[in-house]
Design an enzyme around this catalytic site. Structure first.
Site, PDB file in Angstrom:
ATOM      1  N   ASP A 187       0.859  -1.192   0.000  1.00  0.00           N
ATOM      2  CA  ASP A 187       0.000   0.000   0.000  1.00  0.00           C
ATOM      3  C   ASP A 187       0.889   1.233   0.000  1.00  0.00           C
ATOM      4  O   ASP A 187       1.369   1.674   1.037  1.00  0.00           O
ATOM      5  CB  ASP A 187      -0.912   0.006   1.225  1.00  0.00           C
ATOM      6  CG  ASP A 187      -1.944   1.143   1.165  1.00  0.00           C
ATOM      7  OD1 ASP A 187      -1.719   2.104   0.409  1.00  0.00           O
ATOM      8  OD2 ASP A 187      -2.953   1.058   1.875  1.00  0.00           O
ATOM      9  N   HIS A 192       0.537   7.932   4.037  1.00  0.00           N
ATOM     10  CA  HIS A 192       1.146   7.250   5.175  1.00  0.00           C
ATOM     11  C   HIS A 192       2.648   7.476   5.281  1.00  0.00           C
ATOM     12  O   HIS A 192       3.295   6.878   6.146  1.00  0.00           O
ATOM     13  CB  HIS A 192       0.847   5.755   5.077  1.00  0.00           C
ATOM     14  CG  HIS A 192      -0.603   5.456   4.904  1.00  0.00           C
ATOM     15  ND1 HIS A 192      -1.541   5.732   5.877  1.00  0.00           N
ATOM     16  CD2 HIS A 192      -1.296   4.937   3.849  1.00  0.00           C
ATOM     17  CE1 HIS A 192      -2.742   5.386   5.437  1.00  0.00           C
ATOM     18  NE2 HIS A 192      -2.627   4.915   4.214  1.00  0.00           N
TER      19      HIS A 192
END
Length: 284
Positions: A187, A192
């Protein structure tokens, strides 16, 4: 119209081949906090190839496939990715996941719900290898601004925590580099990792992947209530109720019931702000 529910539901499943081996499993386990203490025999089951077993939530990253993004390209689905939130996730295990595997994944839109100001799209992936079905995974995606198309509202059941003290409570500290490590399992969303991108999304700094919290929680339940036996997990579902910042601490409360564990997860440093809700681990 951005969402044509009938067309999306009628579309043929997308098929793909996925593969993984012990290195993928070990990397995922490290990404959800395994390996502390590094020489603990219980942790070596997650980190040492000669003793390795597979945490069932590995199903969310197996083959480094992002079935969610593939599903959003299905016929009848045309939405702005910036409006998409991962609202919940569930997995059903048909048998333990092998340390090394090659399998076929069939992904489809299983449901589309009209919540008024938003839509919920359920993307289902069914995975099987030469020996038969392995797991079924459902991602519930909340799409802001795409409701009002006249569809079914869908289920709204909640798994409220019992009105009693939890049977067990554990805390898991999130390392500052946890999101950087977890994203290596596939991902790559810059939310993030990139502070500037996080600010554009409305956050002071990068946030942890929801599916990382998902994996951390399942590991805590397995280690605490199932004697570390991953093969006992039959199903696991949750609703993502809030964010986590790297460096924070998760408080994981567990209520044990016949055949299942109910779980609530909060962020300690933010006055127990909800992180995972309506969370259940079903087990043998």
């Amino acid at each position: 119209m951005p969402i044509d529910a009938a067309k999306a539901l009628a579309a043929e499943p997308r098929r793909g081949e996925i593969a993984w081996d012990h290195k993928d499993v070990q990397l995922y386990h490290l990404g959800v906090g395994a390996g502390l203490p590094a020489t603990d025999p219980d942790e070596l089951r997650y980190t040492l190839e000669s003793r390795l077993h597979v945490l069932p939530s590995f199903a969310t990253v197996a083959g480094a496939g992002m079935a969610m993004l593939g599903g959003l390209a299905a016929p009848g689905i045309d939405v702005d990715l910036a409006a998409v939130l991962h609202g919940g996730h569930s997995i059903e295990l048909h048998r333990p996941i092998p340390v090394k595997g090659r399998a076929t994944s069939r992904s489809k839109v299983a449901a589309v719900y009209d919540k008024g100001k938003a839509a919920v799209i359920v993307l289902r992936s069914e995975v099987e290898d030469a020996d038969g079905p392995l797991w079924t995974s459902d991602a519930q995606l909340f799409v802001r601004g795409e409701g009002g198309f006249g569809g079914e509202r869908g289920p709204s059941a909640r798994e409220e925590a019992p009105d009693r003290d939890p049977d067990r409570t554990v805390e898991r500290h999130i390392r500052e580099d946890q999101a950087l490590l977890y994203r290596l399992s596939g991902d790559w969303n810059p939310l993030h990792a990139d502070p500037e991108f996080a600010k554009l999304a409305g956050f002071d700094r990068p946030i942890l992947h929801g599916l990382c919290s998902y994996g951390i929680t399942l590991k805590a339940v397995v280690d605490t209530t199932l004697a570390g036996d991953v093969s006992r997990v039959r199903a696991y579902r949750t609703r993502f109720a809030g964010i986590v910042f790297p460096g924070e601490t998760l408080r994981i409360r567990m209520w044990e019931e016949p055949g299942r564990v109910r779980v609530a997860v909060t962020a300690v440093e933010r006055d127990d702000a909800p992180v995972l809700a309506d969370t259940v681990v079903e087990h043998a």
